[in-house]
Design a protein around this motif. Structure first.
Motif, short mmCIF file in Angstrom:
data_model
loop_
_atom_site.label_atom_id
_atom_site.label_comp_id
_atom_site.label_asym_id
_atom_site.label_seq_id
_atom_site.Cartn_x
_atom_site.Cartn_y
_atom_site.Cartn_z
N ASP A 19 -26.53 -24.65 38.30
CA ASP A 19 -25.63 -25.77 38.00
C ASP A 19 -26.19 -26.72 36.94
N ASP A 20 -27.47 -26.98 36.95
CA ASP A 20 -28.03 -27.93 35.98
C ASP A 20 -28.05 -27.37 34.56
N ASP A 21 -28.45 -26.12 34.40
CA ASP A 21 -28.49 -25.51 33.06
C ASP A 21 -27.11 -25.13 32.56
N GLY A 22 -26.19 -24.85 33.46
CA GLY A 22 -24.82 -24.52 33.08
C GLY A 22 -24.44 -23.10 33.44
N TYR A 23 -23.15 -22.89 33.49
CA TYR A 23 -22.60 -21.59 33.88
C TYR A 23 -21.22 -21.45 33.28
N ARG A 24 -20.67 -20.25 33.37
CA ARG A 24 -19.34 -19.97 32.84
C ARG A 24 -18.47 -19.39 33.94
N LEU A 25 -17.20 -19.80 33.94
CA LEU A 25 -16.20 -19.25 34.85
C LEU A 25 -15.17 -18.51 34.00
N ILE A 26 -14.81 -17.30 34.41
CA ILE A 26 -13.87 -16.48 33.65
C ILE A 26 -12.85 -15.87 34.61
N ILE A 27 -11.57 -15.95 34.22
CA ILE A 27 -10.51 -15.19 34.88
C ILE A 27 -9.87 -14.34 33.79
N ASN A 28 -9.95 -13.04 33.92
CA ASN A 28 -9.31 -12.12 32.98
C ASN A 28 -7.91 -11.79 33.48
N CYS A 29 -6.96 -11.62 32.56
CA CYS A 29 -5.59 -11.30 32.95
C CYS A 29 -5.04 -10.17 32.10
N ASN A 30 -4.75 -9.07 32.76
CA ASN A 30 -4.14 -7.89 32.14
C ASN A 30 -5.04 -7.23 31.10
N PRO A 41 -3.38 -24.76 45.84
CA PRO A 41 -4.57 -25.11 46.64
C PRO A 41 -5.62 -23.99 46.66
N LEU A 42 -5.18 -22.75 46.68
CA LEU A 42 -6.11 -21.61 46.67
C LEU A 42 -6.91 -21.59 45.37
N LEU A 43 -6.25 -21.80 44.25
CA LEU A 43 -6.94 -21.79 42.96
C LEU A 43 -7.95 -22.92 42.87
N GLY A 44 -7.58 -24.09 43.35
CA GLY A 44 -8.53 -25.20 43.39
C GLY A 44 -9.71 -24.89 44.28
N HIS A 45 -9.45 -24.23 45.40
CA HIS A 45 -10.52 -23.86 46.32
C HIS A 45 -11.47 -22.86 45.66
N MET A 46 -10.93 -21.92 44.89
CA MET A 46 -11.78 -20.96 44.18
C MET A 46 -12.74 -21.68 43.23
N LEU A 47 -12.24 -22.70 42.52
CA LEU A 47 -13.10 -23.47 41.62
C LEU A 47 -14.15 -24.26 42.38
N TYR A 48 -13.76 -24.83 43.51
CA TYR A 48 -14.72 -25.59 44.31
C TYR A 48 -15.82 -24.67 44.86
N VAL A 49 -15.44 -23.49 45.32
CA VAL A 49 -16.43 -22.52 45.80
C VAL A 49 -17.36 -22.11 44.66
N ALA A 50 -16.82 -21.93 43.46
CA ALA A 50 -17.65 -21.58 42.30
C ALA A 50 -18.70 -22.66 42.06
N LYS A 51 -18.30 -23.91 42.14
CA LYS A 51 -19.24 -25.03 41.96
C LYS A 51 -20.33 -24.99 43.02
N GLN A 52 -19.94 -24.78 44.27
CA GLN A 52 -20.92 -24.70 45.36
C GLN A 52 -21.89 -23.55 45.16
N LEU A 53 -21.37 -22.39 44.74
CA LEU A 53 -22.23 -21.23 44.53
C LEU A 53 -23.16 -21.44 43.34
N ALA A 54 -22.69 -22.12 42.30
CA ALA A 54 -23.56 -22.43 41.17
C ALA A 54 -24.73 -23.28 41.63
N GLN A 55 -24.47 -24.23 42.51
CA GLN A 55 -25.56 -25.05 43.07
C GLN A 55 -26.49 -24.18 43.90
N GLN A 56 -25.91 -23.34 44.77
CA GLN A 56 -26.70 -22.48 45.65
C GLN A 56 -27.58 -21.53 44.84
N GLU A 57 -27.07 -21.02 43.72
CA GLU A 57 -27.80 -20.08 42.88
C GLU A 57 -28.79 -20.77 41.93
N GLY A 58 -28.72 -22.11 41.86
CA GLY A 58 -29.63 -22.86 41.01
C GLY A 58 -29.29 -22.82 39.54
#
Length: 115
Positions: free
Chosen positions: A77-88, A58-75
């Motif tokens: 969302d329409d042109d597109g954006y990238r989400l990245i999680i780096n590991c090690n 549920p936390l990981l899903g929430h992180m993605l949902y917040v990312a979507k909301q922030l993309a909208q807030q930052e303007g």
């Protein structure tokens, strides 16, 4: 020892916080790689994606949902954006506190440079 992200979440270090709730905190990256570069971190420390447990779904899903909301807030969302999680090390992770990068505001080019 607390990571820089734990110190930001706890209020021990200042940051340009753009969102906070009981599960996550989001703030602007101090070394942005794009015009919009926001980090979304869990409020509790999870060192890497490899340390995620089934109860964290549920936390990981929430992180993605917040990312979507922030993309909208930052303007971005329409042109597109990238989400990245780096590991090690080979994934490019620098701070060992799970975090999601939200990048946008310009064309970001190829995802990975091909050799």
């Amino acid at each position: 020892m607390a990571t820089i992200f734990e110190k930001i979440v706890n209020g021990d270090l200042s940051a340009d916080i753009v969102y906070r709730d009981e599960q996550v905190t989001a703030f602007r990256d101090i070394r942005p790689a794009a015009p919009t570069h926001v980090l979304i971190v869990p409020n509790r420390s999870i060192p890497t994606l490899n340390d995620v447990q089934p109860e964290d779904e549920p936390l990981l899903g929430h992180m993605l949902y917040v990312a979507k909301q922030l993309a909208q807030q930052e303007g971005i969302d329409d042109d597109g954006y990238r989400l990245i999680i780096n590991c090690n090390q080979h994934g490019g992770q620098e701070v060992f506190h799970l975090h999601l990068h939200l990048l946008g505001g310009r064309s970001l080019g190829p995802m990975v440079m091909r050799k």
